[in-house]
Design a protein around this motif. Structure first.
Motif, PDB file in Angstrom:
ATOM      1  N   GLU A 189      -4.895 -17.001  53.835  1.00 54.04           N
ATOM      2  CA  GLU A 189      -5.925 -17.291  54.810  1.00 54.04           C
ATOM      3  C   GLU A 189      -5.850 -16.318  55.982  1.00 54.04           C
ATOM      4  O   GLU A 189      -4.763 -15.859  56.353  1.00 54.04           O
ATOM      5  N   ALA A 190      -6.999 -15.999  56.527  1.00 48.65           N
ATOM      6  CA  ALA A 190      -7.083 -15.081  57.665  1.00 48.65           C
ATOM      7  C   ALA A 190      -8.396 -15.323  58.379  1.00 48.65           C
ATOM      8  O   ALA A 190      -9.347 -15.884  57.812  1.00 48.65           O
ATOM      9  N   GLU A 191      -8.442 -14.870  59.630  1.00 47.16           N
ATOM     10  CA  GLU A 191      -9.700 -14.970  60.371  1.00 47.16           C
ATOM     11  C   GLU A 191     -10.755 -14.037  59.785  1.00 47.16           C
ATOM     12  O   GLU A 191     -11.938 -14.381  59.721  1.00 47.16           O
ATOM     13  N   LYS A 192     -10.324 -12.846  59.374  1.00 50.22           N
ATOM     14  CA  LYS A 192     -11.277 -11.846  58.901  1.00 50.22           C
ATOM     15  C   LYS A 192     -10.753 -11.205  57.612  1.00 50.22           C
ATOM     16  O   LYS A 192      -9.543 -11.087  57.411  1.00 50.22           O
ATOM     17  N   VAL A 193     -11.695 -10.781  56.778  1.00 50.36           N
ATOM     18  CA  VAL A 193     -11.359 -10.162  55.486  1.00 50.36           C
ATOM     19  C   VAL A 193     -12.073  -8.823  55.389  1.00 50.36           C
ATOM     20  O   VAL A 193     -13.260  -8.707  55.734  1.00 50.36           O
ATOM     21  N   ILE A 194     -11.358  -7.816  54.926  1.00 45.91           N
ATOM     22  CA  ILE A 194     -11.929  -6.490  54.683  1.00 45.91           C
ATOM     23  C   ILE A 194     -11.707  -6.154  53.215  1.00 45.91           C
ATOM     24  O   ILE A 194     -10.576  -6.195  52.727  1.00 45.91           O
ATOM     25  N   VAL A 195     -12.785  -5.834  52.522  1.00 40.15           N
ATOM     26  CA  VAL A 195     -12.705  -5.581  51.083  1.00 40.15           C
ATOM     27  C   VAL A 195     -12.875  -4.083  50.834  1.00 40.15           C
ATOM     28  O   VAL A 195     -13.930  -3.508  51.100  1.00 40.15           O
ATOM     29  N   THR A 196     -11.816  -3.462  50.344  1.00 39.52           N
ATOM     30  CA  THR A 196     -11.823  -2.035  49.986  1.00 39.52           C
ATOM     31  C   THR A 196     -11.373  -1.941  48.525  1.00 39.52           C
ATOM     32  O   THR A 196     -10.309  -1.397  48.234  1.00 39.52           O
ATOM     33  N   ALA A 197     -12.192  -2.466  47.640  1.00 38.31           N
ATOM     34  CA  ALA A 197     -11.777  -2.665  46.255  1.00 38.31           C
ATOM     35  C   ALA A 197     -12.190  -1.549  45.313  1.00 38.31           C
ATOM     36  O   ALA A 197     -11.946  -1.640  44.103  1.00 38.31           O
ATOM     37  N   GLY A 198     -12.836  -0.490  45.812  1.00 41.78           N
ATOM     38  CA  GLY A 198     -13.171   0.645  44.968  1.00 41.78           C
ATOM     39  C   GLY A 198     -14.004   0.258  43.774  1.00 41.78           C
ATOM     40  O   GLY A 198     -15.002  -0.465  43.878  1.00 41.78           O
ATOM     41  N   GLY A 199     -13.612   0.723  42.600  1.00 41.61           N
ATOM     42  CA  GLY A 199     -14.362   0.473  41.375  1.00 41.61           C
ATOM     43  C   GLY A 199     -14.359  -0.968  40.915  1.00 41.61           C
ATOM     44  O   GLY A 199     -15.104  -1.334  40.006  1.00 41.61           O
ATOM     45  N   TRP A 200     -13.531  -1.812  41.548  1.00 40.27           N
ATOM     46  CA  TRP A 200     -13.519  -3.236  41.221  1.00 40.27           C
ATOM     47  C   TRP A 200     -14.575  -4.002  42.023  1.00 40.27           C
ATOM     48  O   TRP A 200     -14.845  -5.167  41.729  1.00 40.27           O
ATOM     49  N   LEU A 201     -15.182  -3.337  43.017  1.00 38.62           N
ATOM     50  CA  LEU A 201     -16.111  -4.020  43.912  1.00 38.62           C
ATOM     51  C   LEU A 201     -17.323  -4.615  43.193  1.00 38.62           C
ATOM     52  O   LEU A 201     -17.752  -5.734  43.534  1.00 38.62           O
ATOM     53  N   PRO A 202     -17.945  -3.934  42.203  1.00 42.61           N
ATOM     54  CA  PRO A 202     -19.118  -4.542  41.567  1.00 42.61           C
ATOM     55  C   PRO A 202     -18.857  -5.928  40.988  1.00 42.61           C
ATOM     56  O   PRO A 202     -19.739  -6.793  41.022  1.00 42.61           O
ATOM     57  N   ILE A 281     -19.742   2.974  33.671  1.00 43.25           N
ATOM     58  CA  ILE A 281     -19.154   1.723  33.189  1.00 43.25           C
ATOM     59  C   ILE A 281     -19.511   0.615  34.182  1.00 43.25           C
ATOM     60  O   ILE A 281     -19.910   0.884  35.313  1.00 43.25           O
ATOM     61  N   ARG A 282     -19.380  -0.615  33.774  1.00 41.64           N
ATOM     62  CA  ARG A 282     -19.775  -1.749  34.620  1.00 41.64           C
ATOM     63  C   ARG A 282     -18.945  -1.800  35.902  1.00 41.64           C
ATOM     64  O   ARG A 282     -19.454  -2.011  37.000  1.00 41.64           O
ATOM     65  N   SER A 283     -17.637  -1.633  35.744  1.00 40.50           N
ATOM     66  CA  SER A 283     -16.709  -1.678  36.871  1.00 40.50           C
ATOM     67  C   SER A 283     -15.387  -1.113  36.388  1.00 40.50           C
ATOM     68  O   SER A 283     -15.231  -0.744  35.213  1.00 40.50           O
ATOM     69  N   ALA A 284     -14.415  -1.075  37.283  1.00 41.64           N
ATOM     70  CA  ALA A 284     -13.095  -0.569  36.902  1.00 41.64           C
ATOM     71  C   ALA A 284     -12.486  -1.366  35.762  1.00 41.64           C
ATOM     72  O   ALA A 284     -11.690  -0.837  34.980  1.00 41.64           O
ATOM     73  N   ALA A 285     -12.869  -2.630  35.649  1.00 41.26           N
ATOM     74  CA  ALA A 285     -12.315  -3.466  34.584  1.00 41.26           C
ATOM     75  C   ALA A 285     -12.724  -2.991  33.200  1.00 41.26           C
ATOM     76  O   ALA A 285     -12.078  -3.324  32.206  1.00 41.26           O
ATOM     77  N   ALA A 286     -13.789  -2.191  33.111  1.00 42.45           N
ATOM     78  CA  ALA A 286     -14.297  -1.735  31.815  1.00 42.45           C
ATOM     79  C   ALA A 286     -13.794  -0.350  31.429  1.00 42.45           C
ATOM     80  O   ALA A 286     -14.186   0.173  30.386  1.00 42.45           O
ATOM     81  N   GLN A 287     -12.922   0.240  32.219  1.00 48.28           N
ATOM     82  CA  GLN A 287     -12.475   1.599  31.901  1.00 48.28           C
ATOM     83  C   GLN A 287     -11.589   1.592  30.660  1.00 48.28           C
ATOM     84  O   GLN A 287     -10.822   0.669  30.412  1.00 48.28           O
ATOM     85  N   SER A 288     -11.720   2.671  29.879  1.00 50.69           N
ATOM     86  CA  SER A 288     -10.947   2.781  28.644  1.00 50.69           C
ATOM     87  C   SER A 288      -9.824   3.804  28.754  1.00 50.69           C
ATOM     88  O   SER A 288      -8.866   3.775  27.983  1.00 50.69           O
ATOM     89  N   GLY A 289      -9.957   4.747  29.688  1.00 54.13           N
ATOM     90  CA  GLY A 289      -8.969   5.810  29.805  1.00 54.13           C
ATOM     91  C   GLY A 289      -9.134   6.906  28.773  1.00 54.13           C
ATOM     92  O   GLY A 289      -8.335   7.838  28.723  1.00 54.13           O
ATOM     93  N   GLY A 290     -10.181   6.816  27.960  1.00 53.71           N
ATOM     94  CA  GLY A 290     -10.388   7.805  26.909  1.00 53.71           C
ATOM     95  C   GLY A 290     -11.238   8.973  27.377  1.00 53.71           C
ATOM     96  O   GLY A 290     -12.271   8.792  28.025  1.00 53.71           O
ATOM     97  N   LEU A 321     -11.839   7.287  38.435  1.00 47.86           N
ATOM     98  CA  LEU A 321     -13.046   6.527  38.716  1.00 47.86           C
ATOM     99  C   LEU A 321     -13.762   7.050  39.952  1.00 47.86           C
ATOM    100  O   LEU A 321     -13.139   7.312  40.975  1.00 47.86           O
ATOM    101  N   PHE A 322     -15.066   7.226  39.832  1.00 45.19           N
ATOM    102  CA  PHE A 322     -15.946   7.434  40.975  1.00 45.19           C
ATOM    103  C   PHE A 322     -16.820   6.181  41.088  1.00 45.19           C
ATOM    104  O   PHE A 322     -17.327   5.688  40.079  1.00 45.19           O
ATOM    105  N   THR A 323     -17.013   5.693  42.299  1.00 45.48           N
ATOM    106  CA  THR A 323     -17.930   4.589  42.547  1.00 45.48           C
ATOM    107  C   THR A 323     -19.038   5.124  43.439  1.00 45.48           C
ATOM    108  O   THR A 323     -18.806   5.420  44.610  1.00 45.48           O
ATOM    109  N   ASN A 324     -20.228   5.281  42.889  1.00 43.93           N
ATOM    110  CA  ASN A 324     -21.302   6.007  43.563  1.00 43.93           C
ATOM    111  C   ASN A 324     -22.358   5.079  44.149  1.00 43.93           C
ATOM    112  O   ASN A 324     -22.752   4.096  43.521  1.00 43.93           O
ATOM    113  N   THR A 325     -22.840   5.435  45.346  1.00 36.54           N
ATOM    114  CA  THR A 325     -24.070   4.855  45.866  1.00 36.54           C
ATOM    115  C   THR A 325     -25.208   5.826  45.545  1.00 36.54           C
ATOM    116  O   THR A 325     -24.970   7.011  45.305  1.00 36.54           O
TER     117      THR A 325
END
Length: 387
Positions: A189-202, A281-290, A321-325
């Motif tokens: 628990e915390a007062e504030k949360v900062i999310v810097t999750a990279g390719g896991w963000l989606p 790929i959908r997110s970092a969870a879908a990476q294959s490393g191939g 991984l690149f996460t692009n806007t």
């Protein structure tokens, strides 16, 4: 002072934790694996630090970032950027446009003819035509993993706590603050949360207790599984510069490979990759490393034609991984005590300690992030109404 949870211990998360902790805030970092692990975007020892942008906004940001890197190196007692200088070439790269920005901002540079550049760097083939070749000596190579570890070490020295093996599943409202929940039910628990999750963000964005209007305005994120290759130098002469070359069909970048792939004699080769040349790929969870075989052949053909100073046979290869806007601008914005940061699109590493300060200041209410990084700007850039 406030309590913060920072989600993700890559470059952005480590920088944010350091900047918050040094300001006296209570900080807990939650990392799904280990800091700078190879499933994210901040691993390894070779990222380009360069000033070359056609937009003065980002070039000025690099100048500011260099000052933050200098302070980080001083406090950490180690070198995190190795100087190499950098070359920009190819008509589509528009070296003269970049040179005009350098002139405006005050970045040391030379705009050379292709013949002049070939005489100085015979290990490159700059091609036909003469759009010019831009050299700026202040560029270099960032030790990304070293930077993450240094910033976390400094954050810990100022009281921060770093939890590894802590995959975040959701953020919930908890009274006046927030409860962060792991995939196995643990909570912080915390007062504030900062999310810097990279390719896991989606995958995570919809579970952050953010208002629907904020989520609807958030720019779409495209995660790319990129390919990178290391080629041995033909001679032992060093150092090689970093480079960016844009031709009509591809944008290629290269840099000395650092610790990422070391040859038996102890030398590192040149790391070469095509920008956004991988597969979505959908997110970092879908990476294959191939590795993509077609991309490998394309880069080998490129190296054979453009880099006569290396042997056109990769001795090592990897994915990242690149996460692009859509605009390649970063996102730093939030609401109700939750800040989401995506310093992404393959060019965020060079700004890490500066972005950590910007994110920390935005999350604490000390100073808003630049308008360019706000969700409303991305919505406007997409041509949609912002109200």
């Amino acid at each position: 002072m406030s309590t913060y949870v920072v989600v993700g211990a890559g470059l952005a998360g480590a920088a944010t934790a350091w900047q918050l902790a040094r300001r006296g805030h209570e900080v807990t970092v939650l990392e799904r694996s280990t800091p700078a692990n190879d499933q994210g975007s901040s691993h390894g020892s070779a990222r380009i630090f360069r000033y070359g942008y056609p937009d003065a906004f980002y070039t000025r940001l690099v100048v500011d970032s260099r000052a933050e890197w200098d302070e980080l190196e001083r406090l950490a007692g180690e070198r995190l950027i190795s100087p190499t200088g950098s070359l920009d070439f190819g008509a589509e790269r528009a070296p003269a446009v970049l040179a005009a920005v350098f002139e405006k901002v005050g970045v040391d540079h030379e705009l050379l003819t292709a013949a002049e550049a070939a005489a100085r760097w015979p290990r490159f083939s700059f091609g036909e035509g003469d759009a010019g070749v831009l050299w700026h000596p202040a560029a270099g190579v960032i030790d990304a993993e070293g930077a993450v570890l240094a910033m976390l070490r400094l954050a810990r020295a100022d009281g921060a706590r770093v939890e590894t093996g802590w995959p975040v599943a959701s953020v919930e409202r908890a009274g006046a603050g927030h409860r962060v929940v792991s995939s196995d039910g643990r909570t912080e628990e915390a007062e504030k949360v900062i999310v810097t999750a990279g390719g896991w963000l989606p995958d995570l964005l919809g579970d952050l207790a953010l208002p629907g209007e904020f989520l609807a305005a958030f720019p779409p994120l495209q995660v790319m599984q990129e390919n990178a290759y290391h080629f041995p130098y033909r001679d032992a002469e060093e150092p090689w510069p970093t480079f960016i070359h844009k031709n009509p069909t591809m944008l290629v970048y290269g840099l000395p490979g650092g610790r990422d792939a070391v040859l038996p004699d102890g030398r590192a080769g040149q790391k070469v990759a095509e920008y956004n040349g991988g597969r979505p790929i959908r997110s970092a969870a879908a990476q294959s490393g191939g590795i993509d075989p077609a991309n490998r052949e394309r880069i080998i053909a490129y190296v054979r034609q453009t880099l006569p100073g290396v042997v056109p046979e990769p001795y090592a290869e990897t994915t990242c991984l690149f996460t692009n806007t859509p605009t390649e601008d970063f996102v730093i914005d939030g609401v109700d005590g939750i800040t989401v940061a995506s310093p992404c699109s393959g060019h965020g590493a060079k700004f890490a300690p500066l972005l950590g300060r910007i994110i920390a200041e935005a999350a604490s209410g000390e100073r808003a992030a630049p308008e360019r990084f706000r969700v409303a700007h991305h919505l406007s850039a997409a041509g949609l109404p912002t109200e």
